[in-house]
Design an enzyme around this catalytic site. Structure first.
Site: not given
Ligand code: ATP
Ligand code: MG
Length: 580
Positions: A52, A287, A297
């Site tokens: 995102e 994760r 974030k």
């Molecule tokens: P938010 O949803 O709080 O904005 P997010 O960390 O989920 O944050 P995204 O941009 O939705 O951010 O994440 C993009 C991809 O990265 C998603 O598929 C998510 O599952 C993966 N991802 C995010 N954080 C991690 C992590 N700590 N370890 C592994 N994969 C991650």
């Molecule tokens: Mg997300």
């Protein structure tokens, strides 16, 4: 994806359960024989990385990027970069740009069959709308006109089933009409909402008639003011996957409870002829949690906004831009991701594994150089004043073909303050009165004493050299000394700012259990010194990396270095000194 090293079995300990799933899908031919809308054959493995665009990527995202792009590479498939941009208020072009940049820098691209596979969920808005209309017509969705409070109250709880909305059975025609008027902008935010009609008594809360579309009179960074209704993430995601012919849709564990809805959306739309089978399948993995770091974030934003760090690309930040500026190589991050593997069990990965990957990558590659970080003057009293003698050292000790580097020795040198002790402790082999050491790549010297200031601090050390002891000459073999210290000539040294970075937190789990992570900040995470470097380092270009002998791995800062005047960042020390 040319600059990506093939993964090997060098580290069989790193397991990856997704590989097993893909192998069995390949064996059964589950995704074989597919074609895209233009009739082109499709690979059997198509993955995607779906960020995102609402912030900077961090080390956790690197795991997801390496996993998705790595699987596509290893199974002759392709990986899409897709922006999940369905939240107009939080998203910006700036984030799109930095994400594209970070994925590229990590060594991946989204070219395949001569095409760019860069997508935006917002490009699917018209299709998502059309499919929502179909769901209404087929009796699978309805416009709910309850207030947000009523909806929350009727949702029930884990212990109690929810209650059907009084609008649940309104005729499809009425919902269709309301939905088109929602789109036309006739209503204010929250006045109506489109919901899937599933089961208000489901033990899975995500199936209690989840929202599909909400009204948001907000400007979108790509579609502008064209839309005032926006599809929900849980509705958009499966459809985007299906439209892009994704086979294996990988996400983190918190989405496990969302999978039934993911499958529900795809099944309903496949029944209606809107999507092709075989449908994508969602798999969840743990994760990445990294010790001495935070990967939320929101919390990272707090560090930036409160000025605790110097921006998103501060070399102490676990963002990809921060890690890059710190000096990590893309190869070291790929190596790290391979070593940690992929599992379904939540765990913490130790920061030393990340640092170890960097050392293993750079030890073989980085040219060596000399740096004096905490300088003390050494005067060779019997060295002729005004004279210099050229010394040389290998660029890399294991790669003689990379040649030598040259630097002069003269009467006055900078040495590390810790390389002299007026009264040596037991086992100390470096400079002390009466002791001989080798000036690395130069001469053997014998210490004769030191000068002190009024407070008794040592300000200069004195010695005499042996003119026939120069490294690489025949005479040098006649000198057996235990100590070997590095130095630079004071008149020739390059004075430079060196930033000694360390871990941002002192606590391995700074934010675990809702703890205040700001209480665990490491006050010594950044120390700036004015160092004296081997003169040749003046030619270092931004992002050139070196091993400063005895000190660790350093990079010329990509932002603050100027031509002829590099600023260096310590990436990591030579050995892991934490936890000891
Ligand atoms: P938010 O949803 O709080 O904005 P997010 O960390 O989920 O944050 P995204 O941009 O939705 O951010 O994440 C993009 C991809 O990265 C998603 O598929 C998510 O599952 C993966 N991802 C995010 N954080 C991690 C992590 N700590 N370890 C592994 N994969 C991650
Ligand atoms: Mg997300």
């Amino acid at each position: 994806m040319s600059n990506v090293p093939k993964s090997t079995d060098a580290n069989p300990a790193a397991s990856n359960f997704v590989r097993g799933i893909i192998e069995s899908d390949l064996a059964s031919g589950h995704y074989a024989g597919r074609h895209d809308a233009q009739g082109q054959p499709l690979p059997q493995v198509i993955t995607r990385f779906p960020p995102e665009p609402n912030g900077y990527l961090h080390i956790g995202h690197a795991k997801s990027i390496c996993l998705n792009f790595g699987l596509a590479r290893d199974f002759a498939g392709r990986c899409h970069l897709r922006f999940d941009d369905t939240n107009p208020e939080k998203e910006e072009q700036e984030y799109v740009d930095t994400i594209i940049d970070s994925v590229r820098w990590l060594g991946f691209d989204w070219q395949s069959d001569g095409r760019e596979h860069l997508y935006y969920a917002s490009d699917y808005f018209p299709k998502l709308y059309e499919m929502a209309q179909y769901l209404i017509r087929a009796g699978h969705a309805y416009v709910d006109s309850q207030t947000a409070e009523e909806m929350a109250a009727n949702r029930g709880s884990f212990a109690e089933p929810g209650k059907n909305s009084p609008y649940r059975d309104r005729p499809a025609e009425e919902s269709l009409d309301l939905f088109s008027r929602m789109k036309a902008g006739e209503f204010r935010d929250g006045q109506h909402i489109l919901r899937a009609k599933i089961d208000m008594a489901s033990p899975n809360m995500n199936l209690r008639d989840p929202a599909i579309y909400r009204i948001r009179h907000a400007h979108h960074h790509r579609t502008g003011d064209e839309w005032c209704i926006y599809p929900m993430y849980d509705y958009t995601h499966p459809i985007s996957d299906a439209l892009e012919n994704i086979s294996h849709s990988l996400c983190t564990l918190e989405f496990q409870d969302h999978r039934p809805f993911y499958d529900w959306v795809l099944e309903r739309l496949a029944e209606g002829g809107y999507l092709q089978r075989p449908l994508p399948h969602q798999y969840e993995f743990a994760r990445l949690n990294l010790t001495y770091a935070i990967t939320s974030k929101r919390k990272l934003l707090q560090l930036v906004e409160e000025g605790i760090v110097d921006g998103w690309d501060d070399p102490r930040m676990p963002t990809i831009v921060g890690i890059r500026r710190r000096g990590y190589t893309p190869e070291s991050l790929q190596l790290f991701c391979e070593r940690i593997g992929v599992s379904k069990a939540d765990s913490w990965i130790d920061m030393s594994i990340l640092e170890g990957a960097l050392r293993d990558d750079l030890d073989a590659k980085a040219p060596r150089a000399t740096a004096v970080l905490n300088p003390l003057k050494l005067i060779i009293d019997n060295f002729p004043e005004g004279e210099t003698v050229e010394c040389s050292a290998p660029v890399h000790p294991h790669h003689p073909e990379r040649g030598n580097r040259n630097f002069p020795i003269s009467r006055e040198l900078w040495i590390e303050a810790e390389d002299f002790m007026e009264t040596p402790s037991k086992g100390y082999f470096r400079l002390f009165p009466g002791n001989k050491v080798r000036l690395r790549y130069g001469y053997v010297v014998e210490c004769t004493g030191c000068d002190k200031d009024a407070n008794g601090n040592v300000v200069a050390v004195h010695c005499n050299y042996f003119a026939d002891s120069k490294s690489g000459t025949e005479g040098s073999a006649n000198y057996k000394v235990k100590g070997n210290i590095h130095w630079v000539s004071t008149a020739h040294a390059l004075q430079a700012e060196v930033r000694l970075y360390d871990r941002l937190f002192t606590d391995p789990q700074p934010d675990a259990g809702g703890r205040d992570f700001k209480a665990a900040l490491n006050p010594d995470a950044k120390t700036v010194v004015s160092a004296y470097l081997e003169p040749g380092l003046a030619a270092a270009l931004p992002e050139d990396r070196f091993q400063f002998e005895r000190h660790g791995y350093f990079v010329a800062d990509r932002v603050d270095s100027k031509p002829g005047k590099p600023v260096f960042n310590r990436i990591a020390t030579l050995k892991d000194s934490w936890g000891k």
